[in-house]
Design a protein around this motif. Sequence first.
Motif, mmCIF file in Angstrom:
data_model
loop_
_atom_site.group_PDB
_atom_site.id
_atom_site.type_symbol
_atom_site.label_atom_id
_atom_site.label_comp_id
_atom_site.label_asym_id
_atom_site.label_seq_id
_atom_site.Cartn_x
_atom_site.Cartn_y
_atom_site.Cartn_z
ATOM 1 N N GLN A 284 106.647 -84.077 -80.385
ATOM 2 C CA GLN A 284 105.359 -83.410 -80.582
ATOM 3 C C GLN A 284 104.714 -83.056 -79.246
ATOM 4 O OE1 GLN A 284 103.167 -85.961 -83.297
ATOM 5 N NE2 GLN A 284 104.267 -85.126 -85.061
ATOM 6 N N GLU A 285 104.890 -83.931 -78.253
ATOM 7 C CA GLU A 285 104.335 -83.628 -76.928
ATOM 8 C C GLU A 285 104.992 -82.376 -76.347
ATOM 9 O OE1 GLU A 285 101.866 -85.318 -76.640
ATOM 10 O OE2 GLU A 285 102.184 -87.459 -76.905
ATOM 11 N N SER A 286 106.302 -82.229 -76.569
ATOM 12 C CA SER A 286 106.923 -81.030 -76.003
ATOM 13 C C SER A 286 106.519 -79.803 -76.814
ATOM 14 C CB SER A 286 108.437 -81.192 -75.872
ATOM 15 O OG SER A 286 109.064 -81.034 -77.107
ATOM 16 N N GLY B 29 97.858 -94.004 -72.520
ATOM 17 C CA GLY B 29 98.174 -92.580 -72.437
ATOM 18 C C GLY B 29 97.721 -91.822 -73.669
ATOM 19 N N GLU B 30 97.964 -92.395 -74.838
ATOM 20 C CA GLU B 30 97.577 -91.698 -76.064
ATOM 21 C C GLU B 30 96.065 -91.720 -76.264
ATOM 22 O OE1 GLU B 30 99.464 -89.759 -77.328
ATOM 23 O OE2 GLU B 30 101.514 -90.432 -77.066
ATOM 24 N N LEU B 31 95.432 -92.793 -75.807
ATOM 25 C CA LEU B 31 93.967 -92.798 -75.785
ATOM 26 C C LEU B 31 93.470 -91.651 -74.914
ATOM 27 C CD1 LEU B 31 91.030 -94.209 -75.858
ATOM 28 C CD2 LEU B 31 91.774 -95.314 -73.765
ATOM 29 N N GLY B 32 94.088 -91.529 -73.736
ATOM 30 C CA GLY B 32 93.706 -90.457 -72.827
ATOM 31 C C GLY B 32 93.924 -89.091 -73.464
ATOM 32 N N ALA B 33 95.092 -88.900 -74.090
ATOM 33 C CA ALA B 33 95.406 -87.614 -74.709
ATOM 34 C C ALA B 33 94.390 -87.285 -75.802
ATOM 35 C CB ALA B 33 96.811 -87.652 -75.292
ATOM 36 N N ASP B 34 94.112 -88.272 -76.635
ATOM 37 C CA ASP B 34 93.135 -88.102 -77.704
ATOM 38 C C ASP B 34 91.805 -87.594 -77.126
ATOM 39 O OD1 ASP B 34 91.444 -88.371 -79.840
ATOM 40 O OD2 ASP B 34 91.929 -90.456 -80.283
ATOM 41 N N GLN C 204 97.378 -84.583 -83.867
ATOM 42 C CA GLN C 204 98.612 -85.318 -83.571
ATOM 43 C C GLN C 204 98.353 -86.450 -82.585
ATOM 44 O OE1 GLN C 204 101.464 -82.190 -82.487
ATOM 45 N NE2 GLN C 204 102.179 -82.175 -84.614
ATOM 46 N N GLU C 205 97.517 -86.188 -81.593
ATOM 47 C CA GLU C 205 97.198 -87.249 -80.615
ATOM 48 C C GLU C 205 96.440 -88.398 -81.266
ATOM 49 O OE1 GLU C 205 98.766 -87.200 -78.090
ATOM 50 O OE2 GLU C 205 98.945 -85.205 -77.244
ATOM 51 N N ILE C 206 95.585 -88.058 -82.231
ATOM 52 C CA ILE C 206 94.851 -89.121 -82.934
ATOM 53 C C ILE C 206 95.843 -90.048 -83.633
ATOM 54 C CG2 ILE C 206 93.351 -89.553 -84.930
ATOM 55 C CD1 ILE C 206 91.773 -87.026 -84.049
ATOM 56 N N HIS C 207 96.865 -89.436 -84.214
ATOM 57 C CA HIS C 207 97.889 -90.259 -84.869
ATOM 58 C C HIS C 207 98.663 -91.107 -83.846
ATOM 59 C CE1 HIS C 207 100.944 -91.504 -87.693
ATOM 60 N NE2 HIS C 207 101.863 -91.121 -86.826
ATOM 61 N N HIS C 208 99.035 -90.505 -82.723
ATOM 62 C CA HIS C 208 99.749 -91.271 -81.686
ATOM 63 C C HIS C 208 98.897 -92.459 -81.237
ATOM 64 C CE1 HIS C 208 101.857 -87.277 -80.239
ATOM 65 N NE2 HIS C 208 102.063 -87.545 -81.519
ATOM 66 N N HIS C 209 97.633 -92.144 -80.991
ATOM 67 C CA HIS C 209 96.702 -93.158 -80.499
ATOM 68 C C HIS C 209 96.554 -94.298 -81.510
ATOM 69 C CE1 HIS C 209 92.270 -93.987 -79.101
ATOM 70 N NE2 HIS C 209 93.079 -94.984 -78.825
HETATM 71 FE FE LIG Z 1 100.459 -88.046 -77.648
#
Ligand SMILES: [Fe+2]
Lengths: 222, 264
Positions: free
Chosen positions: A182-184, A50-55, A81-86
Amino acid sequence: MSLVFKRFASRASSGAKYLAPKPTNGPTHTALSDAQKAYLDRVIRVDQAGELGADLIYMGQFAALGHHKELRPVIRHMWDQEIHHHATFDALQTNLRCRPSLLTPAWKVGAFGLGLVGGMMGKEFAMACTEAIETVIGGHYNTQLRVLSNNFGDLKDLETGETTSSAEIRHLEEQIKIFRDQESGHLNTALKHDAQKARPHWLIFEGVKLITKTAVYAAERI
Amino acid sequence: MLSLIKGLPVTKAAQILPILSAKAASSSNCARSYHSFYHVEPPIADPSSLENQILAKAYTEFVPKVGFTEKAVNRAAAALGTNPNSLGAIFNFTTPSHDIAMELALYHLKFARQEMHDQNKEKAISLPNEKERLKFYVAQRLLLNRPVIDFYYQALGRMILPSNVSESLKELHNLADDISYYAGDRSTDFAWYSKRFAVAGAFVQSELFMLKDNSPDFRDTIQFASDRLDEVDKLGRIYNSFEEWLLFNGISTINMIRSQLVRG
Ligand SMILES: [Fe+2]
Ligand SMILES: [Fe+2]
């Protein structure tokens, strides 16, 4: 576009800074059950995908809308932020030895394509996609948090003999909590930037929600 | 923002929770996943169980004499004061065929996998890169077949029986996973699979080569394995550049992206 290339080329390392610090004197808790392991394995696989996808979605949006003066910093912020999640879930997957989703190549192409095409359709369209995705992901993370806090506290601390959650589980919970918030934040950003002015909003919203849910379902399993 | 938290799908949790308990029954059957740092990790073959004590004795003392046979296990059981007729009750069979010789073959695989790591942790650290460590671990693991090599064809014969093959493949995957991880693989995408698949393939080919190898210290086998692993390395690099090409040149091909989206 060159920034997109650069980011893609430089995302390799996965470091200890994303993990709970390793216990100095070996394990602190009794063994996880096979069912608990299977659940954690699944959580890490689906969240990584999911985080790969978001990134990559934000990468695609950035490629399409990066020339836009106002939007550029907005998308850039969410993308960072997504890069960090990923990176966090990459580190968890490799160090805790879970298998990544077999469909990773499809997630990459699909997510980048969704971001790029969505961005080319215009700002409102892109923001409606974000609104839909973050709605699904928020619920998804909340479900995981509930299972983690209810089903992983029954393991004995080897020193005190009390049953507690280990630092490893607590760390995972903390990360997911931060990401959920962060997503919200992203959801609110999308709403602030006219997501609901997209036409036909219901079609984009429901369509992208369905895509996201299907992807979550598949990434948990495959 | 709050509505997100309040409106969570309660039913989803209800769907997931039974998985936690239902799956526990068929537990030890899964391939190894999720390795914890904070929780005790069970040993690959638990030396405290009676079953494994019998198998260990059979493996070290009787396999070199009578091979990977039920006889070897029966003799080990007798030597430990267990009635060989009661083995059916003592053993926790991993395959539906309840094949004692297969359990012995699996014991070899698990024992050797554990030894491969325990004996070589320190030596592997000094090697310069992942490829060298990969070759090193594969060679060390192959050499662990040496004490039983004369009878190894019997073990292989058991492993490839239709009722046993899925358990054998699981153990082969676990071996390829261990080797890749200890060698330093940290792949996060499809490369994770291609690497393990290729390592497993190279290992099986090398084992078959080893059965007929008469060179001193199995030098030819080690060389053979090293050549196969060079091919693996090349394969991984070709794959990764293909993926980059796809991502950046394929974006103009909107149709392809659409079809990917439909696939979800
Ligand atoms: Fe994310
Ligand atoms: Fe997000």
